[in-house]
Write an enzyme that holds these catalytic residues in place. Structure first.
Site, short mmCIF file in Angstrom:
data_model
loop_
_atom_site.label_atom_id
_atom_site.label_comp_id
_atom_site.label_asym_id
_atom_site.label_seq_id
_atom_site.Cartn_x
_atom_site.Cartn_y
_atom_site.Cartn_z
CB CYS A 1 0.49 25.97 42.77
SG CYS A 1 2.14 25.34 42.40
CG ASN B 1 -7.82 17.52 43.86
OD1 ASN B 1 -6.89 18.30 44.01
ND2 ASN B 1 -7.66 16.38 43.23
#
EC number: 1.3.1.-
Length: 381
Positions: free
Chosen positions: A113, A216
């Protein structure tokens, strides 16, 4: 309308004892990947669908908001949850609660994050800089989940910035700690969602570890996913922003990984039907008032590139009941073709590179267990 996709061999993703038919994982996204959206995506294609991020402390201390997010659809056969935490004790206890009380079958740990409120506490993408702390958290989680035969994975980024890369060490530590896989977002924390994802880094990580690596970043179409796997040697992909307003992307992904050559591009009428299904599921899980409010944020993504006017978009953005939604959707042109010029383009937030906010002295060493870090009570990113 259909377009061709390059054939690819059928493959499955193996995460410890868990076998996923299609090597595709829905990335946890705050305010997006609730039970309704996970079911909607699951209806489109096989894969693994991860709940919104849950904080370990919030779960251990039974925070009502955190507990309210741990809702699973009745058809959710594999309950997958992403945990956030900076304290090995809290994260381990939270993992045990998820396995013992919530029947969770897969735990992912968030070390990627980029949000300042997370990194300033040494969490998210900042934490892998502290190698020992990372190992302690991973080992505690794996140990807590082992009696339940629940695989633990982690997601991370390349590093804090180009001068403070962590992904290769993170892969080594994940493997040594008993993780079933590691997912790498090919951007640094300082990049956030800007620029281009570095697929070469994903390939480098895949070549350096024996556990599966999931790639990703910049997967906007099914062809991108197949190309990433072929180019990097990754075992599968994690899809986030690419599916916003396009849950049928998982149908395309399942087809592409099965070697099928046809991809459907929905008309506006078919998109409207998907919007209605999404709102219906939200209302089922949350009640009609809250469900309709939650649906509003998705309108712009669903209608991206379509000719629906500003007044229609504004009205849909204020919808307060399924009946009003039905009336508005009925005014859309069901025959309008899908806007092909939006294919392969970014969706959702992008932003620009920024300075990463870290605890004081965080970069002074890589072997510590952290300084002035604290668990956050609040879940959801």
């Amino acid at each position: 309308m259909t377009t061709s996709a390059a054939p690819a061999p059928t493959r499955e993703l193996v995460l410890g004892s868990l076998r996923v038919e299609t090597p595709v994982v829905l990335a946890p996204m705050a305010g997006i990947t609730n039970a309704a959206y996970r079911r909607l995506c699951r209806e489109q294609g096989a894969g693994l669908y991860v709940c919104e991020m849950i904080t370990s402390r919030g779960l251990v201390e039974r925070d009502p908001v955190t507990l309210s997010m741990l809702v699973f659809d009745e058809l959710e056969d594999v309950r997958s949850v992403q945990l956030y935490g900076t304290d090995p004790v809290y994260v381990g206890k939270a993992a045990e609660i998820l396995c013992a009380e919530f029947g969770v079958g897969h735990i992912d740990l968030n070390f990627g994050c980029p949000v300042p409120k997370v990194t300033r506490k040494g969490g998210g993408g900042a934490l892998p800089w502290k190698r020992r702390l990372l190992g302690d958290i991973l080992e505690a989680t794996v140990a807590a989940a082992a009696p339940y035969d629940v695989p633990v994975t982690m997601k991370t980024r390349k590093g804090i910035d180009d001068d403070h890369l962590t992904y290769l060490d993170a892969g080594r530590i994940a493997q040594e700690s008993g993780c079933a896989a590691i997912a790498l977002h090919g951007r640094t924390v300082s990049q956030a969602y800007s620029g281009q994802a570095d697929w070469d880094a994903i390939g480098e990580l895949a070549a350096s570890v024996d556990i599966p690596v999931l790639g990703n970043g910049d997967i906007w179409e099914a062809e991108d996913a197949v190309r990433m796997v072929e180019q990097t040697g990754a075992a599968g992909v994690v899809v986030g922003r690419g599916c916003l307003g396009r849950p049928w992307l998982f149908r395309d992904l399942a087809a592409a990984f099965a070697g099928e050559e046809v991809r459907a591009l929905p008309t506006l009428g078919e998109v409207a039907a998907m919007m209605r299904r999404h709102a219906e599921l939200l209302c089922f899980h949350m009640g009609e008032e809250r469900g309709c409010k939650e649906f509003r944020k998705h309108v712009t993504w669903y209608l991206k590139g379509f000719a629906a006017g500003g007044e229609m978009r504004r009205s849909l953005g204020l919808v307060d009941s399924l009946a009003s939604l039905d009336r508005l959707l009925a005014d859309l042109d069901p025959a309008e073709p899908f806007p092909v010029d939006t294919l392969g383009t970014p969706r959702g937030r992008q932003g620009s590179p920024r300075r990463v906010v870290l605890p004081q002295g965080w970069l002074d060493d890589t072997d510590g267990t952290g300084c002035a870090i604290a668990e956050d009570m609040h879940s959801g990113g």
